[in-house]
Design a protein around this motif. Structure first.
Motif, PDB file in Angstrom:
ATOM      1  N   GLU A  73     -52.603 -43.947-104.432  1.00  0.00           N
ATOM      2  CA  GLU A  73     -52.178 -44.881-105.095  1.00  0.00           C
ATOM      3  C   GLU A  73     -51.380 -44.489-106.403  1.00  0.00           C
ATOM      4  OE1 GLU A  73     -55.710 -48.238-103.901  1.00  0.00           O
ATOM      5  OE2 GLU A  73     -56.033 -46.783-105.924  1.00  0.00           O
ATOM      6  N   LEU A  76     -47.551 -43.942-106.314  1.00  0.00           N
ATOM      7  CA  LEU A  76     -46.851 -45.311-106.358  1.00  0.00           C
ATOM      8  C   LEU A  76     -46.850 -45.638-108.028  1.00  0.00           C
ATOM      9  CD1 LEU A  76     -48.125 -47.735-103.504  1.00  0.00           C
ATOM     10  CD2 LEU A  76     -46.190 -46.305-103.724  1.00  0.00           C
ATOM     11  N   LYS A  82     -40.629 -45.726-109.026  1.00  0.00           N
ATOM     12  CA  LYS A  82     -40.329 -47.135-109.602  1.00  0.00           C
ATOM     13  C   LYS A  82     -38.854 -47.129-109.737  1.00  0.00           C
ATOM     14  CE  LYS A  82     -45.062 -48.132-111.175  1.00  0.00           C
ATOM     15  NZ  LYS A  82     -45.985 -48.557-112.552  1.00  0.00           N
ATOM     16  N   THR A 130     -52.769 -52.184 -98.411  1.00  0.00           N
ATOM     17  CA  THR A 130     -52.038 -52.384 -99.761  1.00  0.00           C
ATOM     18  C   THR A 130     -50.877 -51.403 -99.916  1.00  0.00           C
ATOM     19  OG1 THR A 130     -53.696 -53.739-100.627  1.00  0.00           O
ATOM     20  CG2 THR A 130     -51.935 -52.915-102.322  1.00  0.00           C
ATOM     21  N   HIS A 133     -48.398 -51.507 -97.140  1.00  0.00           N
ATOM     22  CA  HIS A 133     -47.140 -52.589 -97.315  1.00  0.00           C
ATOM     23  C   HIS A 133     -46.086 -52.174 -98.617  1.00  0.00           C
ATOM     24  CE1 HIS A 133     -50.369 -55.404 -95.542  1.00  0.00           C
ATOM     25  NE2 HIS A 133     -49.560 -54.987 -94.637  1.00  0.00           N
ATOM     26  N   LYS A 134     -46.632 -51.446 -99.680  1.00  0.00           N
ATOM     27  CA  LYS A 134     -45.751 -51.023-100.609  1.00  0.00           C
ATOM     28  C   LYS A 134     -44.731 -50.032-100.001  1.00  0.00           C
ATOM     29  CE  LYS A 134     -48.570 -52.255-104.556  1.00  0.00           C
ATOM     30  NZ  LYS A 134     -49.664 -51.937-105.535  1.00  0.00           N
ATOM     31  N   ALA A 137     -42.438 -52.015 -97.937  1.00  0.00           N
ATOM     32  CA  ALA A 137     -41.330 -52.683 -98.940  1.00  0.00           C
ATOM     33  C   ALA A 137     -40.404 -51.845 -99.180  1.00  0.00           C
ATOM     34  CB  ALA A 137     -41.989 -53.367 -99.789  1.00  0.00           C
TER      35      ALA A 137
END
Length: 199
Positions: A73, A76, A82, A130, A133-134, A137
């Motif tokens: 995590e 990300l 980002k 989760t 999925h990120k 995306a």
């Protein structure tokens, strides 16, 4: 302020060393099949001595899964994940995911072998979904911006990428001839450029 690795109870062990041995045992025997008695035997201490370090087997599992999920995590949350083109962000995330996997191999192995039989496992699997999925995306965004080819279903791309990366836990040997950096380079090159010789 005390940390999770503060020594308690028996000399020679702290919570982190108990955790490392427990994860090895979980990976060898399976979490469900591992009793506190088996853990005590592998640690060379009594069951009651284990309780000086953690309240339960479930707490050991929770700590271990946090090592894996917290590392993934955090990838990300990095600025490189980002900012910039989706293609560059995707490459960064995949490369760093491989790095976390190699650095925390026993913990990620445990995560990938979960069956979802307990609340702790189900919560961990939800966090993993989760994360997946990120990344999915990001794959879709890179495809939409024209960086990735359009003729392959993005769901297929996602499954193949994760399948490749997750398989590393089954065969990669840290300290061998294949360095973590070269491993990441090879996965990224194959994923983005395929196996054909450039023409």
């Amino acid at each position: 302020m005390p940390t999770t690795t503060t020594k308690r109870g028996r000399p020679g062990y702290d919570q982190q060393s108990v955790l490392l041995i427990a994860v090895d045992v979980f990976n060898r025997h399976g979490y469900d099949a591992t009793s506190m008695g088996i853990l005590a035997e592998n640690l060379g201490i009594s069951k009651s001595a284990i309780y000086h370090h953690v309240p339960s087997k479930g707490d050991l599992l929770k700590l271990a899964l946090e090592e894996a999920l917290g590392g993934l995590e955090a990838v990300l949350d990095r600025p490189e994940a980002k900012n910039g083109s989706a293609d560059a962000r995707l490459e960064f995330v995949l490369r760093e995911t491989i790095s976390v996997l190699v650095e925390r191999l026993p913990f990620v192995t445990l995560l990938l072998r979960l069956r979802g039989n307990t609340e702790i496992e189900r919560n961990a699997l939800e966090r993993r979904r989760t994360f997946d999925h990120k990344v999915a995306a990001l794959i879709s965004a890179a495809r939409d911006e024209g960086s990735l080819r359009q003729d392959i279903d993005p769901r297929t791309v996602t499954r193949l990428l994760f399948g490749t990366i997750n398989s590393i836990v089954e065969w990669y040997k840290p300290g061998g001839s294949l360095s973590p950096e070269k491993l990441a380079d090879d996965v990224i090159t194959m994923a983005f450029n395929g196996l054909h010789v450039p023409r």
